[in-house]
Motif scaffolding. Structure first.
Motif, PDB file in Angstrom:
ATOM      1  N   LEU A  62       0.825  -1.209   0.000  1.00 15.21           N
ATOM      2  CA  LEU A  62       0.000   0.000   0.000  1.00 15.21           C
ATOM      3  C   LEU A  62       0.857   1.256   0.000  1.00 15.21           C
ATOM      4  N   ARG A  64       3.715   1.743  -1.098  1.00 12.12           N
ATOM      5  CA  ARG A  64       4.456   1.899  -2.354  1.00 12.12           C
ATOM      6  C   ARG A  64       3.526   2.165  -3.537  1.00 12.12           C
ATOM      7  N   GLY A  65       2.213   2.122  -3.297  1.00 11.90           N
ATOM      8  CA  GLY A  65       1.261   2.393  -4.369  1.00 11.90           C
ATOM      9  C   GLY A  65       1.119   1.251  -5.350  1.00 11.90           C
ATOM     10  N   ASP A  66       1.378   0.033  -4.909  1.00 13.26           N
ATOM     11  CA  ASP A  66       1.359  -1.115  -5.812  1.00 13.26           C
ATOM     12  C   ASP A  66       0.059  -1.911  -5.780  1.00 13.26           C
ATOM     13  N   ARG A  69      -5.798  -0.248  -8.267  1.00 15.50           N
ATOM     14  CA  ARG A  69      -6.860   0.724  -8.002  1.00 15.50           C
ATOM     15  C   ARG A  69      -7.520   1.094  -9.315  1.00 15.50           C
ATOM     16  N   THR A  71      -8.695   4.050 -11.185  1.00 20.27           N
ATOM     17  CA  THR A  71      -8.521   5.499 -11.134  1.00 20.27           C
ATOM     18  C   THR A  71      -9.276   6.228 -12.245  1.00 20.27           C
ATOM     19  N   ASP A  86     -10.356  10.725  -2.409  1.00 23.99           N
ATOM     20  CA  ASP A  86      -9.225   9.920  -1.921  1.00 23.99           C
ATOM     21  C   ASP A  86      -9.250   9.793  -0.404  1.00 23.99           C
ATOM     22  N   ARG A 147      -2.448   6.636   5.651  1.00 25.82           N
ATOM     23  CA  ARG A 147      -2.708   7.213   4.326  1.00 25.82           C
ATOM     24  C   ARG A 147      -3.762   8.307   4.422  1.00 25.82           C
ATOM     25  N   GLU A 158       2.471   7.870  -1.054  1.00 26.83           N
ATOM     26  CA  GLU A 158       3.180   6.694  -1.560  1.00 26.83           C
ATOM     27  C   GLU A 158       4.661   6.977  -1.584  1.00 26.83           C
ATOM     28  N   ASP A 160       8.630   5.087  -2.503  1.00 25.88           N
ATOM     29  CA  ASP A 160       9.490   3.994  -2.904  1.00 25.88           C
ATOM     30  C   ASP A 160      10.896   4.556  -2.936  1.00 25.88           C
TER      31      ASP A 160
END
Length: 169
Positions: A62, A64-66, A69, A71, A86, A147, A158, A160
């Motif tokens: 989560l 890392r935005g992986d 979703r 969008t 969001d 978040r 996010e 990384d």
């Protein structure tokens, strides 16, 4: 919030170790079968490793935005409305995952209370491998709560290695 990020990444590393453990277990099982032997309850241990790898990877994935979703709708919204959406989505997910974590904890607590053990050759108290589900789901709920807070405060949600070093988005 930096402490939680390290905790989430540590759980991601534990998830990777679980996958590595599954690979070692399977390769060992193949080798032993060629020699006419086998590892008792190997299927159980592989299943528990898979469950641990899934649940422990959730928070790190989560942040890392992986996670997958949708969008499409979000991209059609004006920026302010999309930001509010969001926040609401993250808050809803935090509440839902909190409920899921509570339900999983109840399930594992019953295993502990009734001294349930696996039915395989090796009798393992079931709450041991099930504990990874509790930890992963609790930290996933915490990651969604973080978040939500980051969205409210306007902080990056996010991260990384490339984004943190300034080479990414």
């Amino acid at each position: 919030m930096m402490l939680t990020r390290h905790l989430f990444n540590f759980c991601g590393a534990l998830a990777a170790l679980s996958l590595l453990g599954i690979a070692v277990l399977i390769l060992s099982q193949i080798g032993l079968r060629l020699m006419g032997s086998q590892i008792p309850s190997a299927d159980d241990f592989a299943a528990w490793g898979l469950s641990a790898s899934i649940f422990l990877a959730l928070p790190a994935t989560l942040i890392r935005g992986d996670h997958i979703r949708v969008t499409s709708l979000r991209q059609l919204m004006p920026k302010r409305l999309g930001h509010i959406a969001d926040i609401l989505a993250a808050a809803f997910a935090a509440v839902m995952m909190g409920w899921v974590a509570w339900a999983i904890f109840g399930y594992v607590h019953e295993s502990w209370t009734y001294n349930e053990v696996s039915q395989g050759v090796v009798a393992v108290p079931l709450w041991w491998p099930q504990s990874a589900m509790v930890l992963g789901s609790v930290l996933f709920a915490l990651a969604f709560a973080e978040r939500t807070l980051r969205l409210i405060l306007g902080l990056p949600v996010e991260s990384d290695d490339t984004n943190e070093q300034g080479r990414g988005e």
